[in-house]
Motif scaffolding. Structure first.
Motif, mmCIF file in Angstrom:
data_model
loop_
_atom_site.group_PDB
_atom_site.id
_atom_site.type_symbol
_atom_site.label_atom_id
_atom_site.label_comp_id
_atom_site.label_asym_id
_atom_site.label_seq_id
_atom_site.Cartn_x
_atom_site.Cartn_y
_atom_site.Cartn_z
ATOM 1 N N LEU A 34 -8.179 11.142 17.780
ATOM 2 C CA LEU A 34 -7.125 10.322 17.184
ATOM 3 C C LEU A 34 -7.738 9.186 16.379
ATOM 4 N N LEU A 35 -8.784 8.582 16.885
ATOM 5 C CA LEU A 35 -9.438 7.473 16.204
ATOM 6 C C LEU A 35 -9.912 7.866 14.795
ATOM 7 N N ASP A 36 -10.507 9.039 14.666
ATOM 8 C CA ASP A 36 -10.966 9.504 13.353
ATOM 9 C C ASP A 36 -9.794 9.768 12.405
ATOM 10 N N ALA A 37 -8.720 10.347 12.942
ATOM 11 C CA ALA A 37 -7.535 10.625 12.120
ATOM 12 C C ALA A 37 -6.894 9.323 11.642
ATOM 13 N N VAL A 38 -6.811 8.339 12.525
ATOM 14 C CA VAL A 38 -6.239 7.032 12.172
ATOM 15 C C VAL A 38 -7.103 6.354 11.108
ATOM 16 N N ALA A 39 -8.414 6.431 11.251
ATOM 17 C CA ALA A 39 -9.313 5.822 10.265
ATOM 18 C C ALA A 39 -9.099 6.437 8.886
ATOM 19 N N ALA A 40 -8.933 7.755 8.836
ATOM 20 C CA ALA A 40 -8.692 8.428 7.552
ATOM 21 C C ALA A 40 -7.352 7.996 6.960
ATOM 22 N N ARG A 41 -6.344 7.909 7.795
ATOM 23 C CA ARG A 41 -5.013 7.509 7.320
ATOM 24 C C ARG A 41 -5.035 6.071 6.813
ATOM 25 N N LYS A 42 -5.626 5.161 7.573
ATOM 26 C CA LYS A 42 -5.672 3.752 7.160
ATOM 27 C C LYS A 42 -6.471 3.581 5.876
ATOM 28 N N SER A 43 -7.549 4.324 5.727
ATOM 29 C CA SER A 43 -8.340 4.276 4.497
ATOM 30 C C SER A 43 -7.521 4.752 3.304
ATOM 31 N N ALA A 44 -6.739 5.807 3.496
ATOM 32 C CA ALA A 44 -5.892 6.319 2.420
ATOM 33 C C ALA A 44 -4.789 5.319 2.079
ATOM 34 N N GLU A 45 -4.198 4.676 3.089
ATOM 35 C CA GLU A 45 -3.179 3.659 2.835
ATOM 36 C C GLU A 45 -3.739 2.544 1.962
ATOM 37 N N LEU A 46 -4.943 2.132 2.262
ATOM 38 C CA LEU A 46 -5.601 1.081 1.489
ATOM 39 C C LEU A 46 -5.826 1.532 0.039
ATOM 40 N N SER A 47 -6.321 2.742 -0.137
ATOM 41 C CA SER A 47 -6.624 3.212 -1.494
ATOM 42 C C SER A 47 -5.366 3.475 -2.320
ATOM 43 N N PHE A 48 -4.235 3.784 -1.665
ATOM 44 C CA PHE A 48 -2.990 4.025 -2.387
ATOM 45 C C PHE A 48 -2.096 2.782 -2.470
ATOM 46 N N GLY A 49 -2.580 1.640 -2.038
ATOM 47 C CA GLY A 49 -1.851 0.384 -2.207
ATOM 48 C C GLY A 49 -0.699 0.169 -1.243
ATOM 49 N N PHE A 50 -0.778 0.705 -0.047
ATOM 50 C CA PHE A 50 0.262 0.463 0.947
ATOM 51 C C PHE A 50 0.164 -0.969 1.445
ATOM 52 N N HIS A 51 1.298 -1.529 1.846
ATOM 53 C CA HIS A 51 1.334 -2.894 2.370
ATOM 54 C C HIS A 51 0.634 -2.917 3.737
ATOM 55 N N PRO A 52 -0.069 -4.001 4.060
ATOM 56 C CA PRO A 52 -0.746 -4.085 5.372
ATOM 57 C C PRO A 52 0.212 -3.929 6.561
ATOM 58 N N ASN A 53 1.500 -4.237 6.379
ATOM 59 C CA ASN A 53 2.479 -4.105 7.468
ATOM 60 C C ASN A 53 2.987 -2.681 7.635
ATOM 61 N N HIS A 54 2.632 -1.772 6.741
ATOM 62 C CA HIS A 54 3.125 -0.395 6.810
ATOM 63 C C HIS A 54 2.722 0.234 8.138
ATOM 64 N N GLY A 55 3.690 0.822 8.814
ATOM 65 C CA GLY A 55 3.425 1.466 10.097
ATOM 66 C C GLY A 55 3.519 0.534 11.290
ATOM 67 N N ARG A 56 4.012 -0.693 11.059
ATOM 68 C CA ARG A 56 4.166 -1.650 12.160
ATOM 69 C C ARG A 56 5.139 -1.090 13.193
ATOM 70 N N GLN A 57 5.116 -1.644 14.357
ATOM 71 C CA GLN A 57 6.033 -1.226 15.417
ATOM 72 C C GLN A 57 7.470 -1.516 14.978
ATOM 73 N N PRO A 58 8.413 -0.641 15.349
ATOM 74 C CA PRO A 58 9.809 -0.891 14.960
ATOM 75 C C PRO A 58 10.342 -2.166 15.585
ATOM 76 N N ARG A 59 11.306 -2.768 14.914
ATOM 77 C CA ARG A 59 11.898 -3.993 15.432
ATOM 78 C C ARG A 59 12.753 -3.670 16.636
ATOM 79 N N ALA A 60 12.871 -4.605 17.546
ATOM 80 C CA ALA A 60 13.707 -4.419 18.743
ATOM 81 C C ALA A 60 15.164 -4.387 18.341
ATOM 82 N N ALA A 61 15.927 -3.547 18.993
ATOM 83 C CA ALA A 61 17.358 -3.403 18.674
ATOM 84 C C ALA A 61 18.164 -4.515 19.269
#
Length: 164
Positions: A137-164
């Motif tokens: 999982l750690l390797d998969a997450v690293a690849a995803r986070k690296s891609a988010e950075l290269s495609f200009g995703f906001h640092p908050n992307h993928g944050r935990q959902p807000r409480a209802a």
């Protein structure tokens, strides 16, 4: 009917992240009410307006067609001007919270039970891109986070959902 900037200032004011009524018996009171989806709305001239859009227009003038207002921290009731930004729909989609249905805990990662590995994917420029298959999982997450950075995703992307 769209409220123009000069009309907004006539009916509303802003203080500490709140939209306030500028006149009448409600002067100084918070305008609008929360909706079930988490946004706050206000009624004027029998039309509903999103409070965050009214606040944006009070500060920056009329919002250009096709633009959306993003709550940077994901809290739809946090209408402080520093928490609002005008973005396209594509940019807004680069600042999403993690879905409640996500079982892995990271956007774009799937576990393949048959092979016991993780696949990382990202959607960018309307294309689903497979980033690879990983043993941990750690390797998969690293690849995803690296891609988010290269495609200009906001640092908050993928944050935990807000409480209802």
């Amino acid at each position: 009917m769209r409220l123009k900037e000069h009309q907004l200032a006539e009916y509303f004011s802003y203080a500490n992240g709140q939209l306030l009524w500028s006149g009448g018996f409600n002067k100084g009171k918070e305008a609008g009410s929360p909706r079930p989806d988490g946004y706050r709305i206000v009624n004027k001239f029998k039309v509903q307006y999103y409070v965050h859009r009214v606040i944006w227009c009070l500060h920056h003038g009329e919002l250009l067609d096709g633009m959306q207002i993003d709550h940077i921290n994901g809290n739809r009731l946090d209408n402080r001007i520093v928490n609002l930004r005008a973005v396209t729909a594509a940019e807004n989609n680069k600042n999403l919270a993690l879905s409640d249905a996500n079982r892995i805990g990271v956007l774009g990662i799937q576990f393949n039970t048959k092979h016991g590995n993780f696949t990382a994917r990202i959607r960018a420029n309307r294309t689903l891109i497979t980033l690879g298959t990983f043993g941990t999982l750690l390797d998969a997450v690293a690849a995803r986070k690296s891609a988010e950075l290269s495609f200009g995703f906001h640092p908050n992307h993928g944050r935990q959902p807000r409480a209802a």
